[in-house]
Design a protein around this motif. Structure first.
Motif, PDB file in Angstrom:
ATOM      1  N   SER A  20      35.065  40.196  38.620  1.00 40.00           N
ATOM      2  CA  SER A  20      35.900  41.395  38.669  1.00 40.00           C
ATOM      3  C   SER A  20      36.620  41.535  37.341  1.00 40.00           C
ATOM      4  O   SER A  20      36.978  40.541  36.713  1.00 40.00           O
ATOM      5  CB  SER A  20      36.902  41.321  39.825  1.00 40.00           C
ATOM      6  N   ILE A  21      36.802  42.807  36.915  1.00 42.49           N
ATOM      7  CA  ILE A  21      37.488  43.107  35.659  1.00 42.49           C
ATOM      8  C   ILE A  21      38.611  44.080  35.958  1.00 42.49           C
ATOM      9  O   ILE A  21      38.432  45.032  36.742  1.00 42.49           O
ATOM     10  CB  ILE A  21      36.508  43.699  34.621  1.00 42.49           C
ATOM     11  N   THR A  22      39.782  43.833  35.358  1.00 38.39           N
ATOM     12  CA  THR A  22      40.937  44.709  35.562  1.00 38.39           C
ATOM     13  C   THR A  22      41.479  45.149  34.213  1.00 38.39           C
ATOM     14  O   THR A  22      41.156  44.573  33.166  1.00 38.39           O
ATOM     15  CB  THR A  22      42.051  43.991  36.338  1.00 38.39           C
ATOM     16  N   ASN A  23      42.319  46.185  34.257  1.00 36.06           N
ATOM     17  CA  ASN A  23      43.042  46.566  33.047  1.00 36.06           C
ATOM     18  C   ASN A  23      44.295  45.713  32.940  1.00 36.06           C
ATOM     19  O   ASN A  23      44.506  44.772  33.723  1.00 36.06           O
ATOM     20  CB  ASN A  23      43.360  48.062  33.053  1.00 36.06           C
ATOM     21  N   LEU A  24      45.148  46.049  31.994  1.00 32.75           N
ATOM     22  CA  LEU A  24      46.343  45.229  31.764  1.00 32.75           C
ATOM     23  C   LEU A  24      47.320  45.292  32.934  1.00 32.75           C
ATOM     24  O   LEU A  24      48.160  44.393  33.083  1.00 32.75           O
ATOM     25  CB  LEU A  24      47.036  45.680  30.474  1.00 32.75           C
ATOM     26  N   GLU A  25      47.242  46.346  33.743  1.00 27.97           N
ATOM     27  CA  GLU A  25      48.145  46.465  34.890  1.00 27.97           C
ATOM     28  C   GLU A  25      47.582  45.792  36.136  1.00 27.97           C
ATOM     29  O   GLU A  25      48.214  45.816  37.187  1.00 27.97           O
ATOM     30  CB  GLU A  25      48.420  47.943  35.211  1.00 27.97           C
ATOM     31  N   GLY A  26      46.385  45.231  36.043  1.00 27.25           N
ATOM     32  CA  GLY A  26      45.798  44.557  37.183  1.00 27.25           C
ATOM     33  C   GLY A  26      44.986  45.456  38.078  1.00 27.25           C
ATOM     34  O   GLY A  26      44.566  45.031  39.168  1.00 27.25           O
TER      35      GLY A  26
END
Length: 681
Positions: A20-26
């Protein structure tokens, strides 16, 4: 049940890796098909939502807080996580999280690779999480402290180290014949996301031909056959179908453009890009999924290789590259990398040991040479003291031999005096006898005189009475003459006695003169003997002082040698705590139970030196030597090979011990000099 559910879930299957990949905010920007299958969520139910969507309510929040803190510091993080599927079923995974960077090195998000968790890890961590959750409910910050303490109680250094070591030791081997991901599930995903099985690249030509033919047929029907006006709707229907198909093709081309962009960015080293929203695109969607999963493997490979190298270079002993996310050549490469990391650890261990031993040897040699020099100086002083004592002893021997000869002469003189005194005694006896005869003679004379006086008195009386009758006077006269004769004899005897007495007196004077001469000679000899023995006594006192000084000096040398041996044992204990247990036991002795400590607390040192200032200053540095040495050995029992801070603390502790040891040696010298300085002043 969701279309991606595969039945009861506890942890991903062996060989499956969730990404899974997220942005800086999760917020989730990408999940792979394994993640969707295990979690039970569809892609549209995950993309754009916060990753805590899948977090189980019994998973402690403070553990995730710890993970985010590490990620914010651009560090990798590891966590054994308990998640909840779309159906509410719990499942466990061992997750490794890494920051994602663009080509300029700017952090753009985070990538999480979720591995199957072993049952032993779950059995250990699950009850710990329950206690952490309870502690967290009382105080959020105490949750992490509780986690670390419980793991330490279980025999592990830290949370991350335990997870890495346990996963590496219990990670499943690559299944034989596994090509990467299950082809059956890939076909299932393709069929679920495609309107029909395939999308041909010739669809544009077919659409054009189809539309042309439809128009031509309609025109021919109207012109040649006068077809119904409803027949004119046929080209419109064909056109509508073509528009619909072109929309699908446009969407597919858009996905292909994103695939091209993702591949292009991946060529620049940005492996965090993925293509999503690809349902219903058939073979284009299949290609996108396969590319995403290829990038999953590539990113996992490079992240693990880079992170493992970096962590090992920073001294993390239990860090190995996790190879279960890849297969084939990447899997073999990571396994070879782990072999190389083991070699690097061995080299680093040797280097760390050599570095520490080098520093310790520098300290050791730097202090050992001055110590040996001090001992040499002390030994030289002791030799001089012993030589001086030997010279004094030689002089004493000569004086004793001379005194022995004087004593023999004195004995002879005393024998002569004894003989003279014996003669004098005989003379005195004879004089005593002569004196007795003189007394007897004098007594006789006294008697005669009395009788003479009496007769004279009688004669006078008779003469007065007789007058003419003088016969009585004649008798008196005769008696007087007789008495006179006797007086004459007595006087002669006295004269002879006096002559004899004079002779005896003369002999006695001569004997006395001889005795006086002998006594005078004896007096002179005794005077010389007194002077000799006075020098002998002085020499004996001086010898005693020097030997006392040498004895004290010898003890200080022994104490210094003890210190050097104690320090060498400290170095041995630091070098290998397992091999040199005897040395460690010797170092563990406190400052009261060593030789110097006993001498100081209750021995000769306490009796003879306790009044000295230097003696009172000795205990503090002596205690410091033992404390610092024991502390250094205790530090050596930790993982100093991979921790430069511990190595620096060990060197600092040894330096403090050496400094205190120098002070002890200096005070021992000062103590001896303070005690004996008056002896040579």
């Amino acid at each position: 049940m969701s279309e991606f559910d595969s039945g009861p879930i506890n942890t991903p299957d062996t060989g499956d890796t969730m990404v899974s990949i997220t942005n800086l905010e999760g917020k989730i920007t990408y999940v792979n098909r394994v993640f969707m299958r295990v979690s039970g969520y569809h892609e549209k139910q995950l993309i754009g939502f916060n990753h805590n969507l899948v977090r189980h309510h019994t998973m402690p929040r403070c553990v995730w807080h710890r993970v985010w803190k590490r990620l914010e510091k651009n560090d990798e993080a590891f966590i054994l996580v308990k998640n909840s599927s779309a159906t509410g079923t719990e499942y466990w995974s061992f997750s490794a999280l890494y920051p994602n960077y663009d080509a300029q090195g700017k952090k753009v998000g985070y990538c999480a690779v979720h591995y199957p968790a072993s049952e032993s890890m779950i059995r250990l961590i699950e009850p710990i999480y329950a206690k952490v959750l309870e502690a967290e409910s009382r105080d959020f910050n105490s949750g992490l402290d509780c986690l670390e303490q419980l793991l330490k109680d279980a025999g592990h250094d830290s949370y991350s180290d335990y997870l890495l070591e346990a996963h590496y030791k219990e990670a499943p081997t690559e299944p034989s014949g596994r090509p990467g991901y299950q082809p059956t599930y890939a076909r299932q995903t393709s069929s679920n996301s495609a309107a029909w099985p395939f999308l041909n690249t010739q669809i544009n030509i077919a659409q054009g031909v189809h539309l042309g033919l439809a128009t031509l047929v309609t025109a021919a029907g109207q012109y040649f056959y006068s077809a119904s006006p409803w027949f004119l709707l046929y080209p419109l229907i064909v056109f509508a179908v073509i528009v619909y198909i072109r929309r699908i093709v446009h969407r597919a081309l858009k996905v292909l453009h994103r695939v091209h962009h993702t591949i292009k960015r991946s060529k620049m080293g940005e492996f965090h890009h993925r293509v999503n929203d690809i349902s219903g695109l058939g073979e284009v969607g299949q290609v996108a999924w396969e590319m995403n999963e290829l990038l999953d493997q590539m990113q996992s490979f490079y992240l693990e290789a880079d992170s493992a190298f970096q962590d090992v270079s920073e001294g993390q002993e239990h860090r190995y590259a996790i190879s279960t996310a890849v297969s084939g050549a990447p899997y073999r490469s990571l396994e070879q990398l782990n072999t190389g990391l083991d070699a690097i650890r061995q080299v680093r261990t040797i280097r760390s040991r050599n570095e520490l031993m080098s520093k310790l040897n520098e300290v050791n040699v730097g202090c050992l040479v001055p110590n040996l020099t001090t001992i040499q100086t002390d030994l030289s002083a002791v030799i001089e003291e012993i030589r001086s004592a030997l010279n004094t002893s030689t002089e004493n021997r000569q004086d004793v031999e001379a005194s022995e000869r004087v004593i023999e002469t004195m004995l002879q003189q005393l024998s002569n005096i004894t003989g003279v005194l014996s003669n004098i005694q005989d003379l005195v006896i004879q004089l005593d006898q002569d004196g007795s005869r003189v007394v007897e003679a004098l007594t006789l004379i006294s008697d005669i005189s009395e009788q003479t006086n009496l007769l004279a008195l009688n004669a006078s009386i008779e003469a007065a009475r007789a007058g003419e009758h003088g016969r009585g006077f004649a008798v008196v006269a005769d008696e007087v003459r007789t008495l006179a004769g006797r007086s004459k004899d007595a006087a002669e005897n006295i004269s002879r006695i006096i002559d004899t007495f004079s002779e005896r007196s003369k002999q006695m004077r001569i004997a006395s003169e001889q005795a006086g001469g002998e006594a005078e000679a004896l007096n002179r000899d005794i005077g010389g003997f007194h002077e000799t023995f006075t020098r002998l006594a002085t020499s004996a006192i001086d010898t005693n002082k020097r030997l006392a000084h040498a004895s004290d000096k010898n003890f200080t040398i022994l104490a210094k040698v003890d210190h050097i041996v104690y320090k060498q044992r400290t170095y041995l204990g630091i070098q290998d705590t397992q091999e040199h247990t005897e040395a460690i036991n010797a170092v563990s002795v406190d400052h009261h139970n060593c030789r110097l400590g006993k001498w100081y607390d209750e021995g000769i040192g306490y009796e003879q030196f306790r009044h000295l200032n230097s003696f009172k200053k000795l205990q503090e540095p002596h205690e410091a030597v033992h404390k610092c040495a024991r502390f250094a050995v205790e530090l050596a029992s930790n993982n100093w090979l991979s921790n430069p801070d511990i190595r620096d603390e060990i060197v600092a502790a040894v330096n403090r011990a050496e400094s205190a040891s120098d002070e002890v040696m200096s005070l021992l010298d000062a103590m001896v000099e303070e005690k004996h300085h008056s002896h040579y002043s």
